[in-house]
Design a protein around this motif. Structure first.
Motif, PDB file in Angstrom:
ATOM      1  N   HIS A   1       0.832  -1.213   0.000  1.00  0.00           N
ATOM      2  CA  HIS A   1       0.000   0.000   0.000  1.00  0.00           C
ATOM      3  C   HIS A   1       0.864   1.261   0.000  1.00  0.00           C
TER       4      HIS A   1
ATOM      5  N   TYR B   1       2.114   1.855  -3.483  1.00  0.00           N
ATOM      6  CA  TYR B   1       0.980   2.339  -4.294  1.00  0.00           C
ATOM      7  C   TYR B   1       0.771   3.836  -4.078  1.00  0.00           C
ATOM      8  N   ARG B   2       0.821   4.276  -2.830  1.00  0.00           N
ATOM      9  CA  ARG B   2       0.621   5.702  -2.540  1.00  0.00           C
ATOM     10  C   ARG B   2       1.783   6.553  -3.072  1.00  0.00           C
TER      11      ARG B   2
ATOM     12  N   MET C   1       1.317   7.224  -6.688  1.00  0.00           N
ATOM     13  CA  MET C   1       0.378   8.327  -6.904  1.00  0.00           C
ATOM     14  C   MET C   1       1.093   9.670  -6.752  1.00  0.00           C
TER      15      MET C   1
ATOM     16  N   TYR D   1      -5.546   9.346 -10.221  1.00  0.00           N
ATOM     17  CA  TYR D   1      -4.248   8.972  -9.660  1.00  0.00           C
ATOM     18  C   TYR D   1      -4.277   7.531  -9.162  1.00  0.00           C
ATOM     19  N   ALA D   2      -5.372   7.169  -8.475  1.00  0.00           N
ATOM     20  CA  ALA D   2      -5.475   5.835  -7.889  1.00  0.00           C
ATOM     21  C   ALA D   2      -5.448   4.743  -8.963  1.00  0.00           C
ATOM     22  N   ARG D   3      -6.196   4.951 -10.072  1.00  0.00           N
ATOM     23  CA  ARG D   3      -6.254   3.929 -11.122  1.00  0.00           C
ATOM     24  C   ARG D   3      -4.913   3.788 -11.831  1.00  0.00           C
TER      25      ARG D   3
ATOM     26  N   SER E   1      -2.190   2.004  -9.590  1.00  0.00           N
ATOM     27  CA  SER E   1      -2.364   0.566  -9.396  1.00  0.00           C
ATOM     28  C   SER E   1      -2.336  -0.215 -10.713  1.00  0.00           C
TER      29      SER E   1
END
Length: 425
Positions: A347, A350-351, A354, A390-392, A395
């Protein structure tokens, strides 16, 4: 032959220099006089002779401590007292001389704020006792311990070992120096301010009376500062211990037991020093792990440090994250947490992806960055101008195949899982 007094040892130049170095290294906020640690050397160079003279003639007057409030995990606040940097040096010089004198009197089962002892040792001992069959736990909560210590009782205990009236007088002055709350001076007729360099030693001196009582009763216990758990083999024994020990604490030590927070519990429901416990069916014993609230706090810290809105360079961001990761994992390293850290590490990366996507900002910059990271010109152009969130993007394969785990590691990122595994190699 002249025998040096305890005060002579406290005011010895080598001892004072060690105390100054300790305070300088620790840093911290200024006290009521506003003096910063960076100003301390100059101030002491100009005033140390006079300060020592005042201490010897009992005319030295410590400044009141600055009261600040820190939120507690379970609600409410913990009151801390910040002494001036000068008083921190004097308190530290006292603690350096008195600690060896008292430490030899302390219990084998006391682990907090003592040389060569730590929380890890306390957890190891607690597990040892659980696995010997003592699985009913008396978890005693002392209400506002640092604010309720009775001065006369404490000084009476100190004077049993410290046969020096000048030192006794100096310590008492620190106890009654008062606090400043919202700019107003308040007297302190009870308590020892939590946050001073002398407070940990004074708390151990006071609570050593409890340790001796528990040892005399033949009880199994572990104490770390004012966190104390006592273990029994049956619920009936645990209830008897709770009654008797509560009576001793309140009647003999003059402290207050918080009846609402004190409990009789089992290892799987206990939180002690940030750890939780569980029974491993494969290893047939109790094991430690970070408590759920400790994990939640760790996740929150990493979330704050990986906010996209924080305008900071990636190098500085990673440096701050690494400090938190190393500190947290090193503290909980004896706990089982491989699965938890695997998820947290994924996680976190992942952040950060972004954050990196946002830092690239414009499509042109993103295309250039993606090409530099090995993406084909066609895919770089197509994805660099993507309108996805950003999230899509973070990931998706767009970022996971370019800003890879290996590349984040090359940038200096310390993965919580990798750091944990490196400790256990």
């Amino acid at each position: 032959m002249y025998q040096r007094s305890i005060l002579d040892k406290i005011l010895d130049s080598d001892n004072l220099n060690r105390a100054y170095e300790h305070v300088k290294t620790k840093g911290g906020a200024s006290g009521v006089d506003g003096m910063e640690v960076s100003e301390l050397f100059t101030y002491l160079s100009e005033n140390s002779v006079e300060i020592i003279k005042q201490i010897r003639t009992r005319t030295y007057k410590p400044e009141p401590v600055l009261r600040v409030e820190i939120p507690k995990d379970k609600g409410g606040v913990r009151q801390l007292g910040i002494p001036t940097v000068t008083d921190r040096v004097i308190q530290q010089s006292i603690a350096q001389v008195l600690t060896p004198m008292f430490d030899r009197q302390f219990s084998e089962y006391s682990y907090g704020f003592r040389p060569r002892r730590n929380a890890e040792m306390a957890i190891t001992k607690a597990l040892e006792i659980f696995n010997d069959g003592y699985t009913w736990i008396v978890d005693i909560d002392l209400e506002r311990f640092f604010d309720t210590v009775h001065h006369d009782r404490l000084m009476n205990i100190v004077s049993r070992i410290v046969d020096d009236g000048d030192v006794i007088s100096l310590i008492r002055k620190y106890l009654v120096s008062g606090v400043v709350v919202d700019g107003k001076h308040e007297k302190t007729t009870v308590g020892t301010p939590q946050g001073g360099n002398l407070s940990p030693l004074l708390s151990n001196i006071m609570l050593n009376e409890l340790d001796k009582e528990l040892e005399q009763r033949g009880l199994n216990f572990v104490r770390y500062a004012d966190d104390c758990i006592i273990m029994a083999k049956s619920e009936m024994s645990a209830r008897r211990i709770m009654r008797n020990v509560t009576r001793f604490i309140e009647e003999k030590l003059g402290l207050i037991v918080n009846a609402e927070k004190s409990q009789i519990t089992k290892p799987s429901k206990l939180k002690f020093l940030g750890f939780g416990f569980y029974y491993s069916s494969t290893k047939k014993c109790y094991r430690a792990k970070p408590h759920a609230t400790s994990v939640a706090k760790f996740k929150y810290k990493l979330k704050e440090l990986s906010k996209r809105s924080w305008g900071i360079s990636m190098e500085m961001r990673i440096e701050r994250i690494n400090q938190v990761v190393r500190g947290w994992v090193n503290y909980f390293k004896i706990g089982d947490m491989k699965g938890i850290l695997k998820a947290i590490s994924e996680h976190l990366r992942y952040r950060l992806r972004m954050c990196i996507w946002k830092q690239w900002k414009r499509g042109k910059t993103r295309v250039k960055a993606l090409r530099k990271l090995g993406m084909t010109p066609y895919n770089a152009h197509r994805n660099g101008h993507s309108s996805k969130s950003y999230a899509r993007i973070a990931s998706s394969w767009v970022m996971t195949t370019t800003v890879t785990n290996a590349r984040l590691k090359q940038k200096g990122l310390v993965s919580p899982l990798d750091h944990y595994l490196s400790i256990h190699i």
